[in-house]
Design a protein around this motif. Structure first.
Motif, short mmCIF file in Angstrom:
data_model
loop_
_atom_site.label_atom_id
_atom_site.label_comp_id
_atom_site.label_asym_id
_atom_site.label_seq_id
_atom_site.Cartn_x
_atom_site.Cartn_y
_atom_site.Cartn_z
N ASN A 31 47.15 47.97 -7.52
CA ASN A 31 47.24 48.22 -8.96
C ASN A 31 47.20 46.86 -9.69
O ASN A 31 47.07 45.82 -9.05
N GLU A 32 47.30 46.91 -11.01
CA GLU A 32 47.07 45.69 -11.79
C GLU A 32 48.13 44.62 -11.54
O GLU A 32 47.85 43.43 -11.64
N PHE A 33 49.35 45.02 -11.22
CA PHE A 33 50.40 44.04 -10.92
C PHE A 33 49.99 43.20 -9.71
O PHE A 33 49.92 41.97 -9.76
N MET A 35 55.33 58.16 -7.50
CA MET A 35 56.50 57.29 -7.28
C MET A 35 56.06 55.84 -7.06
O MET A 35 55.30 55.54 -6.16
N PHE A 36 56.55 54.97 -7.90
CA PHE A 36 56.25 53.55 -7.76
C PHE A 36 57.45 52.83 -7.19
O PHE A 36 58.59 53.23 -7.44
N ARG A 37 57.19 51.78 -6.47
CA ARG A 37 58.30 51.03 -5.90
C ARG A 37 58.96 50.14 -6.94
O ARG A 37 58.27 49.51 -7.74
N ASN A 38 60.26 50.14 -6.94
CA ASN A 38 61.01 49.24 -7.82
C ASN A 38 61.17 47.94 -7.04
O ASN A 38 61.91 47.87 -6.07
N PHE A 39 60.46 46.93 -7.49
CA PHE A 39 60.29 45.70 -6.72
C PHE A 39 61.41 44.70 -7.01
O PHE A 39 61.69 44.37 -8.16
N LYS A 40 62.07 44.23 -5.94
CA LYS A 40 63.15 43.25 -6.08
C LYS A 40 62.56 41.85 -6.03
O LYS A 40 61.91 41.49 -5.05
N LEU A 41 62.77 41.09 -7.07
CA LEU A 41 62.25 39.72 -7.13
C LEU A 41 63.34 38.70 -6.81
O LEU A 41 64.52 38.97 -7.03
N MET A 100 54.22 37.73 -4.10
CA MET A 100 54.50 38.65 -5.20
C MET A 100 53.48 39.79 -5.21
O MET A 100 53.81 40.93 -5.58
N TYR A 113 52.70 45.93 -4.64
CA TYR A 113 51.98 47.21 -4.67
C TYR A 113 50.66 47.11 -3.91
O TYR A 113 49.65 47.66 -4.34
#
Lengths: 355, 355
Positions: B208-210, B1-7, B246, B250
């Motif tokens: 992670n890469e992000f 499960m990855f977090r859906n990131f709010k920008l 930012m 992750y």
């Protein structure tokens, strides 16, 4: 005056995060009549990805053919198909594929809420109403379409995007695993679209620190992907594409993109390979970049098509020159305000004749 | 499960872009009864910035005191003041200042639409209703508060943020000129909050890469600011802060932040300087980072306070240890799943006693 930049407001990144798409779309399904449309590159027909699409009973799977780059006529036809599919509008449009599929999804989501043909909206900020919620799942990295505020369309009169804040996706799902089956040549050409974009913007005259920070990191990631060997190069190229797209906020591309538009307009050359063909003759503008680009070509065993232009009719070459020189901001970014005295028609023609 | 990131969905960046604030707020003024509140650090009282605030007739200028870090009680008091100011709610809350002012603005915008005391919402995703539109104008770079999904508050029972997607600003106005009057020591401590955050996250186990792409570029920018001499270092630190924020999508901070929370909890030490005091004793966890941090201290002629802990009461030191070791994810990120066998109470205490 600085531009107030509209960002994609929701981003999920990670290997395998495509499996969270159903849950992400779920939030858009307001009631039992809600449905969504999956605008999907038909290259995935019969492939593993097709089985993984989280289609619900009322949903529409719309295969799209991206052999040619998106045309306004095609967008209008697809929009009608979607409208006819049910009596209510879809709750979301999900674009799955490369730059063309994503641009088609953006266009459909806009045209579902804005009347008339898409040709009416080619330009800047002509879109009147917000789009249907639209979500991108890129399966190819480098285009930057996942973050851009345009959907590039070729119309009867012009090749010009639907540029607006409403064009920006509401959500992007960045799963590097989806890009791992891309053929090597396409991987290279699309990656170079990103690389060349960064070189043009970083060496241009329009830059500020926002665009520079994004552009520099994107370039760094492109180098890691195309010059080194990394097990996670798919992750890196996906981030390079995202950063490259973000860097465009306060920057602009340059000579290579301008000339490549001329080439594409006349020959129908796809964008990525068109940029590569062009960039290889631009030593005098981007000496270090072109040198590094050639190392990347060697490492990836890429052979570019040659001799595309010399045998064309004179008027075709003149059209190429006219299209390329029509892109003022790109030339100003590359050569400064005095660009017209440097990039004359003869000069542009001599560059095309080498290709 | 990855977090859906709010920008943050809208970003404007550029020297002087503060002068576009009026035009940006204008879009929120729906009718003649609309008004907005400027939540402004009272350090600007009587300063140039006060004169430049685009206050309209019905608007409220709310000076805030950030001598201490934001408390739930203070947020509740300010929210009541804003509610009493007019019979309708404001159309926008604009936070102008450093991390504390921005967190106060976030908190007020949330508490105007969510009933009861802010203490009810300290935690993750407890906020029920969307906030009033809230806009940040940072005048200090490095906190990352301009992009984070939390508003850190100290309550009667705990120091814990209002963590939610609704907490994220709707718009940020990044004008590097506004940060140029910050005193050198504050500039350094807040910049180091960003630098240390990057070191902890890049050397952690959660990456992670992000987050890596953002963290690496943020670190690069911090190095340019604190080790080189650049005329545009204010621009660079503003981008470092944005990228640092930012990168948290992750990733996670580590040992330094965990220990510094213990220090702050007992001594009230402000966050930036607390991180610096702590980091200077963490060679064994972040050898290269601490070495580089010391070069930066030398270059900026910073002398850290010493001997803060040794003379404290035993139970105060025990409280520090308890607070620091309560932050499981930070320790796991730093030392892996087995962290409890490495960072024992004795070990943590011995580190505090050096400070």
């Amino acid at each position: 005056m600085f531009r107030n930049f509209k960002l994609v407001p929701n981003v999920i990144f990670g290997r395998g995060c495509f499996s969270q798409l159903d849950e992400i779309i779920e939030k858009q399904r307001a009631d039992s009549d809600s449905w969504v449309v999956f605008v999907t590159d038909d290259v995935f027909k019969g492939k593993e990805l097709e089985k993984r699409l989280p289609l619900h009973k009322k949903d529409m799977l719309l295969w799209v053919d991206v052999t040619d780059e998106p045309k306004t006529e095609y967008v209008d036809k697809l929009t009608i198909e979607v409208k006819k599919f049910a009596s209510n509008l879809p709750s979301a449009v999900i674009g799955i594929g490369g730059g063309s599929s994503m641009d088609l999804a953006k266009s459909i989501s806009l045209m579902l809420t804005n009347a008339g043909s898409s040709t009416l909206y080619q330009g800047w900020d002509l879109i009147k109403n917000p789009a249907i919620c639209h979500i991108a799942v890129p399966t190819l990295s480098g285009t930057g379409a996942e973050v851009s505020r345009t959907a590039v369309l070729t119309g009867p009169e012009k090749k010009l995007g639907l540029n607006s804040d409403y064009t920006v996706f509401d959500q992007i799902v960045l799963d590097p695993e989806l890009t791992e089956t891309v053929p090597m040549d396409q991987h290279f050409y699309t990656g170079m679209d990103c690389y060349i974009h960064c070189i043009e913007s970083l060496e241009g005259t329009f830059l500020n620190e926002f665009s520079k920070s994004y552009g520099e990191k994107s370039l760094d990631l492109c180098r890691q992907v195309f010059l080194d060997d990394h097990p996670d190069s798919a992750d890196k190229l996906m981030m390079a594409s995202f950063f490259g797209g973000m860097s465009i906020a306060y920057s602009q591309v340059g000579a290579c993109h301008a000339l490549s538009y001329g080439l594409s307009y006349v020959l129908g050359t796809h964008h990525g390979i068109g940029c590569c063909i062009t960039f290889d003759y631009l030593d005098e503008f981007y000496a270090d970049g072109v040198k590094e680009f050639r190392s990347m070509m060697n490492k990836c065993n890429i052979e570019l098509p040659r001799g595309l232009v010399a045998d064309l009719e004179e008027d075709q070459i003149e059209t190429m020159v006219t299209v390329a020189l029509g892109l003022d901001p790109l030339w100003e970014n590359c050569l400064g305000k005095d660009w017209k005295n440097i990039m004359t028609r003869d000069k542009a023609k001599s560059l095309f004749l080498k290709m």
